[in-house]
Scaffold this active site. Sequence first.
Site, PDB file in Angstrom:
ATOM      1  N   LYS A 140     -61.683  34.475  47.794  1.00  0.00           N
ATOM      2  CA  LYS A 140     -61.820  34.333  46.453  1.00  0.00           C
ATOM      3  C   LYS A 140     -62.005  33.356  46.486  1.00  0.00           C
ATOM      4  CE  LYS A 140     -59.620  32.134  42.703  1.00  0.00           C
ATOM      5  NZ  LYS A 140     -58.956  32.158  41.804  1.00  0.00           N
ATOM      6  N   ASP A 159     -60.149  37.682  40.252  1.00  0.00           N
ATOM      7  CA  ASP A 159     -59.234  36.427  39.888  1.00  0.00           C
ATOM      8  C   ASP A 159     -59.039  37.805  39.466  1.00  0.00           C
ATOM      9  OD1 ASP A 159     -61.027  36.700  37.326  1.00  0.00           O
ATOM     10  OD2 ASP A 159     -61.091  34.688  37.197  1.00  0.00           O
TER      11      ASP A 159
END
Length: 231
Positions: A140, A159
Amino acid sequence: MRLGTNRKTSLRVPANITGGTAPKRVAAILKKLDEAYPDAVCELRHKNPVELLISTILSAQCTDVRVNEVTKTLYKKYPTLEALAHANPSELESDIRPTGFFRNKTKSILGASKMLLGNFKGEVPRTMDEILTLPGVARKTANVVLGTGYGIASGVVVDTHVQRVSQRLDLTRNEEPKTIEQDLIAILPKNKWIQFSHQIIWHGRRVCIARKPRCIECNLERICYSTDKTI
């Protein structure tokens, strides 16, 4: 940019409804996102890829608003990568305490800063393989920095907002961020990977919120069949 587990109720799709990831439906979703959020960008304030990297590390289990409050003074106190790399650990912990998990984040920031200086000539690397060698950096964070910092579409940022909204839109039925990312990569045009994440994050913060989505305000409502819709 919090990673988390969401309710599974949004994944129960009526048996008579199909085509969640059909190309025409995906294209319609992307068109609606472009209409609603043409100017969506990463909301972590930064001046360069190093600041973006540090801010993204700080954003784990913390809101971008809180991170921006902390970094407003943090980057003035530590204006260079060298200053961060040689920061006093206890003092840095105190500086970033409001973001939570400050001990682990301090170790990651110090380790990443020293590795950037020692291994990458003070610059954040531009490849996924290299950036993943930095302490505190998983996919991420890597996707955020490569996408927003360099415009490199290496993957899709997943996310908590991307996870939740993608599930509600039936673009994925998985729970793990890595698997969700692969699902999204498979159905999205590569030139939309970066912007899609920004748009979905904006949508998740402003309309498709976790506990009570504002479906009446949503321009995707007619092509969304999530079971936790509020209208």
